[in-house]
Write a protein that holds these residues in place. Structure first.
Motif, short mmCIF file in Angstrom:
data_model
loop_
_atom_site.label_atom_id
_atom_site.label_comp_id
_atom_site.label_asym_id
_atom_site.label_seq_id
_atom_site.Cartn_x
_atom_site.Cartn_y
_atom_site.Cartn_z
N ALA A 164 0.83 -1.21 0.00
CA ALA A 164 0.00 0.00 0.00
C ALA A 164 0.86 1.26 0.00
O ALA A 164 0.57 2.22 -0.71
CB ALA A 164 -0.94 -0.01 1.20
N GLU A 165 1.95 1.26 0.78
CA GLU A 165 2.81 2.44 0.86
C GLU A 165 3.56 2.69 -0.44
O GLU A 165 3.75 3.84 -0.84
CB GLU A 165 3.81 2.29 2.01
N GLU A 166 4.03 1.64 -1.10
CA GLU A 166 4.85 1.82 -2.29
C GLU A 166 4.03 1.96 -3.57
O GLU A 166 4.49 2.58 -4.52
CB GLU A 166 5.86 0.68 -2.41
N VAL A 167 2.83 1.39 -3.60
CA VAL A 167 2.00 1.43 -4.80
C VAL A 167 0.98 2.57 -4.71
O VAL A 167 0.56 3.11 -5.73
CB VAL A 167 1.32 0.06 -5.03
N GLY A 168 0.59 2.95 -3.50
CA GLY A 168 -0.34 4.06 -3.33
C GLY A 168 -1.79 3.64 -3.21
O GLY A 168 -2.67 4.48 -3.13
N ASP A 178 -5.48 -1.66 -11.82
CA ASP A 178 -5.45 -0.68 -12.90
C ASP A 178 -4.42 0.39 -12.55
O ASP A 178 -4.63 1.19 -11.65
CB ASP A 178 -6.84 -0.06 -13.05
N LEU A 179 -3.31 0.38 -13.27
CA LEU A 179 -2.24 1.34 -12.97
C LEU A 179 -2.58 2.75 -13.41
O LEU A 179 -1.91 3.70 -13.03
CB LEU A 179 -0.93 0.89 -13.61
N GLY A 180 -3.66 2.89 -14.20
CA GLY A 180 -4.08 4.22 -14.63
C GLY A 180 -5.06 4.88 -13.66
O GLY A 180 -5.36 6.06 -13.78
N ALA A 181 -5.54 4.09 -12.69
CA ALA A 181 -6.49 4.64 -11.71
C ALA A 181 -5.76 5.56 -10.73
O ALA A 181 -4.57 5.40 -10.49
CB ALA A 181 -7.16 3.50 -10.96
N PRO A 182 -6.48 6.53 -10.17
CA PRO A 182 -5.84 7.43 -9.20
C PRO A 182 -5.28 6.63 -8.02
O PRO A 182 -5.90 5.68 -7.55
CB PRO A 182 -6.97 8.35 -8.74
N ARG A 183 -4.10 7.04 -7.58
CA ARG A 183 -3.48 6.39 -6.43
C ARG A 183 -3.06 7.47 -5.45
O ARG A 183 -2.85 8.61 -5.81
CB ARG A 183 -2.26 5.57 -6.87
N GLY A 184 -2.94 7.08 -4.21
CA GLY A 184 -2.54 8.01 -3.17
C GLY A 184 -1.04 8.25 -3.17
O GLY A 184 -0.32 7.77 -4.05
N PRO A 185 -0.55 8.97 -2.15
CA PRO A 185 0.88 9.23 -2.05
C PRO A 185 1.65 7.92 -1.84
O PRO A 185 1.12 6.96 -1.31
CB PRO A 185 1.01 10.13 -0.82
N VAL A 186 2.86 7.90 -2.31
CA VAL A 186 3.71 6.72 -2.17
C VAL A 186 4.89 7.05 -1.27
O VAL A 186 5.27 8.21 -1.11
CB VAL A 186 4.21 6.21 -3.54
#
Length: 162
Positions: free
Chosen positions: A65-69, A101-109
């Protein structure tokens, strides 16, 4: 980020895999920062060091979760065991069949701060993982930190029923 304890030379990670057009694909990331910029085996399973007393599987999920967001998608895990990397760090990895989905919004990493340029007295911050991608296993074998190729072989053996 674990303290300097006996667990400091270990890390745990989660390797997502899915069926792709050319066979099994895995989700790996290129390590960030200047040290890895020109290294050929600069890709890795999302992973990190345990907090003091943290269960390794919990570490794998937290670090993902921390590295991928984003939190890891739901799914059962397969313990791929441990490998020892050249610098001596022991890495334990679980595999999970899931799509992301790598195109979906992700949080901070998570980021790492290093002195850069060396001996300059200046610090720069870089993402721990950059350029996260789905990669066919055969291609991933040539990209990941050398010891982690064994984890890919274990994943394929598991998927083949071995």
């Amino acid at each position: 980020m674990g303290g300097m304890t006996a667990a400091a030379r270990t890390s745990a990670g989660l390797l997502l895999h899915r069926a792709g057009p050319d066979g099994t694909e895995v989700l790996i990331g290129r390590m960030g920062g200047p040290f890895w910029a020109r290294k050929p085996h600069a890709w890795t399973v999302p992973k990190g060091e345990p907090l003091d007393g943290e269960d390794p599987h919990a570490t794998a999920l937290r670090e993902f979760a921390e590295e991928v967001g984003v939190p890891a998608p739901d799914g059962p895990d397969v313990d791929l065991g441990e490998v020892r990397q050249r610098a001596g760090k022991v890495v334990r990895v679980w595999a999970r069949a899931a799509t992301l989905d790598l195109g979906a919004p992700r949080g901070p990493v998570s980021e790492v701060t290093v002195e850069w340029p060396p001996r300059s007295g200046r610090s720069r911050t870089f993402p721990e993982l950059k350029d996260l991608r789905w990669v066919p296993v055969e291609e991933a074998r040539g990209l990941v930190v050398t010891a982690q190729a064994e984890l890919l072989d274990r994943l394929l053996a598991h998927l083949a029923g071995g």
